[in-house]
Enzyme design. Structure first.
Site, mmCIF file in Angstrom:
data_model
loop_
_atom_site.group_PDB
_atom_site.id
_atom_site.type_symbol
_atom_site.label_atom_id
_atom_site.label_comp_id
_atom_site.label_asym_id
_atom_site.label_seq_id
_atom_site.Cartn_x
_atom_site.Cartn_y
_atom_site.Cartn_z
ATOM 1 N N SER A 23 17.822 -33.208 49.079
ATOM 2 C CA SER A 23 19.106 -33.634 49.622
ATOM 3 C C SER A 23 19.642 -32.578 50.574
ATOM 4 C CB SER A 23 20.098 -33.844 48.478
ATOM 5 O OG SER A 23 21.401 -34.035 48.991
ATOM 6 N N HIS A 24 20.562 -32.988 51.439
ATOM 7 C CA HIS A 24 21.274 -32.020 52.269
ATOM 8 C C HIS A 24 22.232 -31.178 51.436
ATOM 9 C CE1 HIS A 24 19.739 -34.536 55.433
ATOM 10 N NE2 HIS A 24 20.174 -33.664 56.340
ATOM 11 N N SER A 25 22.558 -31.665 50.249
ATOM 12 C CA SER A 25 23.569 -31.009 49.421
ATOM 13 C C SER A 25 22.972 -30.599 48.078
ATOM 14 C CB SER A 25 24.736 -31.983 49.210
ATOM 15 O OG SER A 25 25.430 -31.670 48.027
ATOM 16 N N GLY B 163 22.207 -28.809 54.387
ATOM 17 C CA GLY B 163 21.033 -28.815 55.242
ATOM 18 C C GLY B 163 19.796 -28.936 54.378
#
Lengths: 86, 130
Positions: free
Chosen positions: B12-14, B47
């Site tokens: 995930s980006h998070s 990211g």
């Protein structure tokens, strides 16, 4: 010899994520093809998402249907899990 | 544990999103299945990060195979780059992040093989939530 078994269960709690996962795990122990039916819809006991998608609330009656050599044992085991759902 | 289970990687980006889905999946699929989050960058911002993903894939692999789910865009691209650098085996699946993770981990907890776990995650695209 292939058998077929059908057991109605009144759900003490909604067929939500945790019970659905528990049903899939117990169902995997049997040869029989197992389905849970609710309100004219049918979900395979191999699919947690399809079981949740039935949207069966607490108090609803679902039917556990099993087909195969160990159908009776399989349906009994899944019904027990559903009766113990919380 | 007697039998190796297919492991799951959540890209995930998070970091919070990946860890939150991991926690949710553990509740539903038991903690016997290895579910490894790889969210955010190494400095904790939003990211995707090559080395975090690579490490998560390695941790998830106990011998039965690895399924990787990605949330969006560059999570897919960075994961592809990671997998290209490794021996073949881990499978990146095209599936909704939450539902795919739940479906994959529940089936993996039964001892199902890699193909069946991949199929369960992909099937999540077509299952209505209600």
């Amino acid at each position: 010899m292939s058998q077929s078994s059908e057991i109605p269960v009144v759900l003490p709690a909604a067929l939500h994520a945790r019970p659905a996962g528990a049903v899939v795990r117990i169902a995997a122990a049997f040869q029989a093809a197992i389905e849970v039916r609710h309100d004219g819809r049918t979900a395979s006991a191999r699919s947690a998402l399809r079981l949740m998608s039935l949207g069966a609330p607490a108090g609803a009656t679902v039917t556990v249907h099993a087909e195969g050599d160990d159908a009776e044992l399989a349906a009994t085991a899944v019904a027990e899990i559903l009766r113990a759902a919380s | 544990m007697d039998m190796a289970l297919v492991g799951i990687v959540l890209v995930s980006h998070s970091g919070k999103l990946a860890e939150g889905v991991r926690d949710l999946v553990r509740q539903i699929a038991t903690d016997e299945v290895r579910v490894e989050p790889a969210g955010g960058t190494s400095d904790g911002s939003l990211g995707t990060d090559f080395s975090l993903i690579e490490a998560a894939v390695t941790r998830a692999d106990t011998g039965a195979g690895v399924v990787v789910l990605a949330d969006l865009g560059s999570a897919v691209l960075t994961t592809r780059t990671v997998l290209e650098d490794r021996p073949p085996g881990p499978v990146l699946v095209d599936a909704p992040f939450v539902e795919g993770a739940v479906a994959a981990a529940v089936i993996a907890s039964t001892g199902a093989g890699l193909d069946e776990v991949v199929a369960a995650a992909e099937e999540a695209r077509d299952v209505a939530k209600f």
